[in-house]
Scaffold this motif. Structure first.
Motif, short mmCIF file in Angstrom:
data_model
loop_
_atom_site.label_atom_id
_atom_site.label_comp_id
_atom_site.label_asym_id
_atom_site.label_seq_id
_atom_site.Cartn_x
_atom_site.Cartn_y
_atom_site.Cartn_z
N ARG A 1 -6.04 -1.83 4.42
CA ARG A 1 -6.65 -2.65 4.00
C ARG A 1 -7.43 -3.43 4.10
O ARG A 1 -8.26 -4.44 3.55
CB ARG A 1 -4.99 -3.68 3.65
N SER B 1 1.11 -1.38 0.08
CA SER B 1 0.06 -0.36 -0.31
C SER B 1 1.08 1.17 0.03
O SER B 1 0.66 2.66 -0.63
CB SER B 1 -0.85 0.28 1.28
N ASN C 1 -1.17 0.10 -9.48
CA ASN C 1 -2.09 0.39 -8.54
C ASN C 1 -3.74 0.94 -9.56
O ASN C 1 -4.10 1.24 -9.61
CB ASN C 1 -1.86 1.64 -7.79
N ALA D 1 -6.48 -1.04 -8.44
CA ALA D 1 -8.13 -0.15 -7.78
C ALA D 1 -8.18 1.34 -8.03
O ALA D 1 -9.36 2.08 -8.14
CB ALA D 1 -8.12 -1.02 -5.96
N VAL E 1 -6.06 4.11 1.27
CA VAL E 1 -6.93 3.34 2.19
C VAL E 1 -6.62 2.08 2.91
O VAL E 1 -5.93 1.02 1.69
CB VAL E 1 -8.09 2.90 1.67
N ARG F 1 -11.33 -1.91 2.64
CA ARG F 1 -11.28 -2.35 1.49
C ARG F 1 -12.63 -2.39 0.94
O ARG F 1 -12.76 -2.67 1.68
CB ARG F 1 -10.19 -2.21 0.62
N ARG F 2 -13.21 -2.34 -0.36
CA ARG F 2 -13.47 -2.82 -0.97
C ARG F 2 -15.42 -2.95 0.35
O ARG F 2 -15.98 -3.63 0.01
CB ARG F 2 -14.00 -4.90 -0.67
N GLY G 1 -13.63 4.80 -0.37
CA GLY G 1 -12.46 5.51 -1.81
C GLY G 1 -13.27 6.12 -2.42
O GLY G 1 -12.90 6.99 -2.90
N GLY H 1 -8.44 5.48 5.75
CA GLY H 1 -8.13 5.95 5.08
C GLY H 1 -8.02 7.67 4.96
O GLY H 1 -8.77 8.36 5.38
#
Length: 207
Positions: free
Chosen positions: A100, A38, A135, A137, A98, A103-104, A108, A77
């Motif tokens: 880990r 990251s 990157n 994402a 952000v 995430r998802r 973001g 984040g």
């Protein structure tokens, strides 16, 4: 510009703009928690702790706006809006990170919307974003918000035309609607719909 705290769609935290006094400790600690990959994605290389401490201190003193995502009082984040005078081409630059663990969850996207709203409020018409070519994402997120990206020397660099971004910010507007207001809006919409149907069928015409 301060925002009311809002809840990202799939996350359990809140998002708000940090005060200048909060920026150094909270941004620094967040960036230090980023794992190795990251950090590489965020800074386009493997950065040690001393660099991150210096970077956070600079952000706290050069007018950078930090919009942070909190969970249990901890920043997980951050979206950074760097002032144009810090850039060689006088163009405000943005950056995102952000952790880990969160995430998802839509973090973001929420940070991106808040940052664009902040940039609009400051009168900016264009933003620059730079991210690592690997990157995926961040490149996908930037493209979602209209960034035109080019690739060079292992980086993706692009710009976002703010004159094409919608206003006001959708997430903030939705968060401000109460259940009563939402119900009233649905009733009004239904009334308008049936009024239109009656007019089209001739039922609502005056004799």
């Amino acid at each position: 510009m301060n925002y009311d705290s809002i809840r990202p769609p799939s996350a359990k935290g809140t998002v708000r703009t940090l005060s200048q006094q909060e920026e150094l400790p909270l941004l620094r600690d967040h960036l230090l928690r980023l794992d190795r990959s990251s950090r590489h994605d965020r800074f386009h290389g493997f950065i040690d702790d001393s660099f991150i401490r210096r970077y956070a201190e600079r952000c706290a003193n050069d007018g950078t706006v930090i919009i942070a995502y909190f969970e249990d009082g901890v920043v997980r984040g951050a979206a950074e809006l760097h002032p144009p005078e810090q850039s060689p081409d006088a163009q405000p630059e943005i950056a995102f990170s952000v952790e880990r663990s969160v995430r998802r969850k839509g973090v973001g996207s929420i940070l991106f919307r808040k940052l664009i709203a902040e940039a609009h409020a400051k009168g900016y018409t264009c933003l620059r974003i730079t991210t690592g070519a690997q990157n995926d994402a961040m490149r996908a997120l930037a493209t979602k918000f209209g960034a035109q990206l080019t690739f060079r020397h292992g980086e993706s660099t692009g710009s976002i035309d703010l004159t094409e971004q919608d206003q006001p910010e959708p997430a903030a507007a939705a968060a401000a609607i109460t259940p009563v207001e939402a119900a009233r809006a649905i009733v009004d919409m239904n009334r308008a719909y049936w009024r239109m149907v009656m007019q089209m069928s001739g039922w609502g015409r005056a004799a």
